[in-house]
Design a protein around this motif. Structure first.
Motif, PDB file in Angstrom:
ATOM      1  N   ARG A   1      37.927 -53.009 124.933  1.00  0.00           N
ATOM      2  CA  ARG A   1      37.530 -52.245 126.124  1.00  0.00           C
ATOM      3  C   ARG A   1      37.219 -53.181 127.300  1.00  0.00           C
ATOM      4  O   ARG A   1      37.626 -52.932 128.439  1.00  0.00           O
ATOM      5  N   ASN A   2      36.485 -54.273 126.994  1.00  0.00           N
ATOM      6  CA  ASN A   2      36.168 -55.241 128.048  1.00  0.00           C
ATOM      7  C   ASN A   2      37.430 -55.821 128.677  1.00  0.00           C
ATOM      8  O   ASN A   2      37.493 -56.029 129.891  1.00  0.00           O
ATOM      9  N   GLN A   3      38.434 -56.044 127.835  1.00  0.00           N
ATOM     10  CA  GLN A   3      39.666 -56.619 128.334  1.00  0.00           C
ATOM     11  C   GLN A   3      40.468 -55.612 129.164  1.00  0.00           C
ATOM     12  O   GLN A   3      41.113 -55.965 130.158  1.00  0.00           O
ATOM     13  N   VAL A   4      40.426 -54.353 128.747  1.00  0.00           N
ATOM     14  CA  VAL A   4      41.077 -53.297 129.538  1.00  0.00           C
ATOM     15  C   VAL A   4      40.411 -53.207 130.913  1.00  0.00           C
ATOM     16  O   VAL A   4      41.080 -53.118 131.949  1.00  0.00           O
ATOM     17  N   GLU A   5      39.083 -53.261 130.911  1.00  0.00           N
ATOM     18  CA  GLU A   5      38.331 -53.205 132.169  1.00  0.00           C
ATOM     19  C   GLU A   5      38.688 -54.389 133.063  1.00  0.00           C
ATOM     20  O   GLU A   5      38.896 -54.236 134.268  1.00  0.00           O
ATOM     21  N   PHE A   6      38.784 -55.585 132.467  1.00  0.00           N
ATOM     22  CA  PHE A   6      39.158 -56.783 133.218  1.00  0.00           C
ATOM     23  C   PHE A   6      40.574 -56.655 133.787  1.00  0.00           C
ATOM     24  O   PHE A   6      40.837 -57.028 134.939  1.00  0.00           O
ATOM     25  N   SER A   7      41.474 -56.099 132.984  1.00  0.00           N
ATOM     26  CA  SER A   7      42.877 -55.991 133.398  1.00  0.00           C
ATOM     27  C   SER A   7      43.067 -54.998 134.538  1.00  0.00           C
ATOM     28  O   SER A   7      44.075 -55.062 135.251  1.00  0.00           O
TER      29      SER A   7
ATOM     30  N   GLN B   1      39.178 -74.378 128.939  1.00  0.00           N
ATOM     31  CA  GLN B   1      39.094 -73.417 130.045  1.00  0.00           C
ATOM     32  C   GLN B   1      39.222 -71.989 129.533  1.00  0.00           C
ATOM     33  O   GLN B   1      40.014 -71.716 128.628  1.00  0.00           O
ATOM     34  N   ASP B   2      38.459 -71.065 130.105  1.00  0.00           N
ATOM     35  CA  ASP B   2      38.542 -69.654 129.716  1.00  0.00           C
ATOM     36  C   ASP B   2      39.947 -69.111 129.955  1.00  0.00           C
ATOM     37  O   ASP B   2      40.629 -69.503 130.913  1.00  0.00           O
ATOM     38  N   ASN B   3      40.355 -68.194 129.081  1.00  0.00           N
ATOM     39  CA  ASN B   3      41.641 -67.496 129.205  1.00  0.00           C
ATOM     40  C   ASN B   3      42.846 -68.452 129.254  1.00  0.00           C
ATOM     41  O   ASN B   3      43.839 -68.177 129.917  1.00  0.00           O
ATOM     42  N   SER B   4      42.743 -69.576 128.521  1.00  0.00           N
ATOM     43  CA  SER B   4      43.818 -70.570 128.626  1.00  0.00           C
ATOM     44  C   SER B   4      44.570 -70.844 127.328  1.00  0.00           C
ATOM     45  O   SER B   4      45.679 -71.372 127.362  1.00  0.00           O
TER      46      SER B   4
ATOM     47  N   ILE C   1      37.163 -65.855 121.595  1.00  0.00           N
ATOM     48  CA  ILE C   1      37.883 -64.772 122.278  1.00  0.00           C
ATOM     49  C   ILE C   1      37.995 -65.077 123.772  1.00  0.00           C
ATOM     50  O   ILE C   1      39.059 -64.880 124.380  1.00  0.00           O
ATOM     51  N   ASN C   2      36.922 -65.572 124.367  1.00  0.00           N
ATOM     52  CA  ASN C   2      36.922 -65.871 125.800  1.00  0.00           C
ATOM     53  C   ASN C   2      37.964 -66.919 126.174  1.00  0.00           C
ATOM     54  O   ASN C   2      38.478 -66.914 127.304  1.00  0.00           O
ATOM     55  N   LYS C   3      38.267 -67.823 125.255  1.00  0.00           N
ATOM     56  CA  LYS C   3      39.191 -68.919 125.562  1.00  0.00           C
ATOM     57  C   LYS C   3      40.658 -68.517 125.434  1.00  0.00           C
ATOM     58  O   LYS C   3      41.544 -69.222 125.939  1.00  0.00           O
ATOM     59  N   LEU C   4      40.961 -67.414 124.758  1.00  0.00           N
ATOM     60  CA  LEU C   4      42.345 -66.979 124.552  1.00  0.00           C
ATOM     61  C   LEU C   4      42.913 -66.368 125.833  1.00  0.00           C
ATOM     62  O   LEU C   4      42.195 -65.676 126.565  1.00  0.00           O
ATOM     63  N   ASP C   5      44.203 -66.593 126.084  1.00  0.00           N
ATOM     64  CA  ASP C   5      44.829 -65.895 127.208  1.00  0.00           C
ATOM     65  C   ASP C   5      45.088 -64.443 126.797  1.00  0.00           C
ATOM     66  O   ASP C   5      44.862 -64.059 125.639  1.00  0.00           O
TER      67      ASP C   5
END
Length: 590
Positions: free
Chosen positions: A416-422, A338-341, A383-387
């Motif tokens: 940057r993508n992760q900052v945007e997501f957060s 699962q993504d982000n898991s 990267i997508n799978k990491l929390d």
């Protein structure tokens, strides 16, 4: 050469001599007699002699020494094949299996390097007949034979492309298919004994030898072959045979892959067992061979965790086939997660550190573009799978260890993508918005060589860093909510931009001087060329010297230097824009 009467006398002496009184020279004479018949084209006469009822005592005692001459005759000539094959078949039914086994093993050991596949294809059916006749030491002999045959086959190149495999120029595919057929009776024997619960130590030894054969086959040729389940090639079918054989001899695939003990590693040749199991994992999870019978109780994260050891093994190789399988196994193992898991605790495992580092080497050092492209896709998938915490830690690790501007720029882009997501509702976290983010940002806004940083080599990373900084400054509201974070961010920004301006100034001065020197050099060479035109001989001399100049033409050098100056202008314009945004934000009350 002996005349006919002498031959008859010798044969009569053999007939009158009990086996125990035969001497080594008798065996050599018998071998010479058979070889002479074959050399003179009398294979029919030799077969008649071997099948003659009154000669069976001689054949039973000494016939095994003729195996090598007969097999070599079959391999080397197309004529008299039927007679020779019939003679070999008669010997396998008449002679002592133990003596025949010894003779065949010697023959395998001494195979002509130019006729490996032809010899093996001739031998294998007769070898199977001999092995099936053995009572004592059958398991050991099966092991010796399979090991010797695979040792010889390892000398042949493994076909890689579809065209090479279909052509099978060196006969490797045909040989392995013949081996698969020849082992079936022994597999069935082990299977039958297990079903009847009547196994002995000899049965267990046979099972072990078959397991070794399977594991060696997984490593070579299957690990080096291109396999595709959409194209059922001969090696793909051989891989299927191996995957079916393992459960048939009571070898659990899940135990081999996930719970392999030291004992099993020793049984399967310890130095090679990890590569063999890596290929096993690839065939199971990527090619999906026998996946329907594989237990579905293992979680995707557990499967990934176990496979990382094999992925790491494959990605440390320089071989294209190994790298392709490693990347495919990595991607397939991640897809079900699962993504982000994936939690940060996994990154503390050795394999979860080693695999990304080896993947980085593929991205930066591998000369094959399709592997680099696949590697980048797998990196993004990981990267997508990491929390969020694991992403934060992974990004920091890669920025500290990669030492490659392209990889670092990719990590900064993901940051940057992760900052945007957060910043989206419900996604706020300390790792990309709060205090913890500052430690990562400190690595992003950093020039490793300070003022001496090569801006051209670091261009990708610097541009991504500036874009991230601009984005954060525009979307400052979330960062201002945590006390001290905004102030520290501004401090990091000021130090970074100050150093970057110094770098740009130094680099611009250097490249401007280089460009000026190049232009002056071109003017000087143009003048020399005009002066030289007055003398035909001098013109020829200059032409010869000009061909020895650096491979990079002055036009290309000029383009590179001009491009560098444009890049510096672009960086500086981004710096100016960032400072404008900062001033605008200072006017807005908190």
């Amino acid at each position: 050469m002996m005349n006919e009467d002498q031959v008859k006398d010798i044969i009569q002496r053999w007939l009158d001599t009990p086996e125990e009184y035969l001497k080594p020279e008798d065996y050599q004479q018998f071998k010479d007699f058979g070889s002479a018949c074959l050399t003179e084209g009398d294979s029919a006469q030799l077969l008649k002699f071997l099948q003659d009822e009154k000669n069976q005592g001689i054949v039973k005692s000494m016939g095994y020494v003729l195996m090598a001459p007969l097999v070599n005759e079959v391999v080397q000539k197309e004529k008299s094949l039927d007679h020779c094959q019939a003679a070999i078949t008669h010997l396998t039914r008449t002679c002592s299996p133990n003596k025949l086994m010894h003779s065949l093993l010697e023959l395998i050991e001494d195979i002509d390097p130019g006729a490996i596949s032809e010899t093996i294809l001739t031998l294998v059916p007769h070898l199977q007949t001999v092995l099936l006749q053995l009572d004592d030491n059958k398991a050991a002999c099966v092991g010796l034979a399979l090991t010797a045959l695979q040792k010889q086959l390892s000398r042949l190149p493994v076909p890689y492309t579809q065209q090479q495999e279909e052509a099978d120029e060196y006969g490797l595919c045909r040989c392995y298919n013949a081996l698969a057929v020849s082992t079936k009776p022994f597999i069935e024997e082990v299977k039958r004994k297990n079903e009847n619960c009547t196994t002995t130590s000899e049965d267990e030894e046979l099972r072990t030898e078959l397991l070794k054969f399977c594991m060696r086959s997984l490593r070579e040729p299957l690990l080096e072959a291109e396999l595709n389940r959409d194209r059922k090639s001969s090696l793909w079918l051989f891989a299927t045979e191996i995957m079916v054989t393992l459960p048939a001899i009571q070898e659990s695939l899940s135990e081999l892959l996930f719970f392999s003990t030291l004992k099993k590693s020793t049984q399967t040749d310890n130095s090679q067992s990890k590569e063999s199991r890596a290929c096993l994992a690839y065939l199971l999870f990527v090619q999906l061979i026998t996946i329907d019978s594989f237990p579905a109780v293992f979680s995707p994260v557990f499967v990934l965790q176990c496979n990382m050891e094999y992925i790491n093994q494959l990605l440390t190789s320089k071989k294209e086939s190994y790298l392709l399988k490693g990347l495919a196994l990595y991607a397939k193992s991640l897809e079900s997660v699962q993504d982000n898991s994936l939690p940060v605790s996994l990154l503390e495992l050795k394999s979860f550190y080693s695999v990304p580092q080896n993947l980085r080497h593929v991205l930066t050092d591998c000369p094959m573009q399709h592997l680099r492209e696949s590697g980048l896709q797998v990196l993004q998938l990981f990267i997508n799978k990491l929390d969020v915490e694991a992403k934060h830690k992974f990004f920091r690790c890669m920025l500290k260890t990669s030492n490659h501007a392209g990889v670092e720029s990719y990590i900064v882009k993901n940051t940057r993508n992760q900052v945007e997501f957060s910043m989206k509702p419900g996604n706020a976290n300390e790792w990309f918005l709060g205090e913890e983010f500052l430690s990562l940002l400190g690595l992003v806004l950093y020039l490793p060589q300070g003022a001496e940083t090569d801006l051209l080599n670091s261009m990708d990373r610097i541009m991504e860093s500036l874009n991230l900084l601009r984005y954060i400054l525009i979307r400052d509201r979330e960062l201002r909510r945590t006390t001290g974070v905004w102030e520290e961010l501004c401090r990091l920004k000021d130090e970074y931009l100050k150093m970057l301006r110094v770098c740009i100034s130094i680099s611009r001065g250097y490249y401007s001087a280089e460009l000026k020197a190049l232009r002056e050099d071109q003017k000087l060479k143009a003048k020399e060329a005009r002066d030289a035109a007055r003398s035909t001989r001098l013109v020829k001399s200059i032409t010869v010297q000009h061909q020895k100049v650096s491979n990079m033409s002055p036009q290309v050098q000029h383009q590179v230097l001009q491009s560098a100056l444009v890049t510096f202008d672009l960086m500086e314009s981004l710096i100016v824009r960032i400072e404008e945004i900062t001033e605008e934000k200072l006017k807005i009350p908190n």
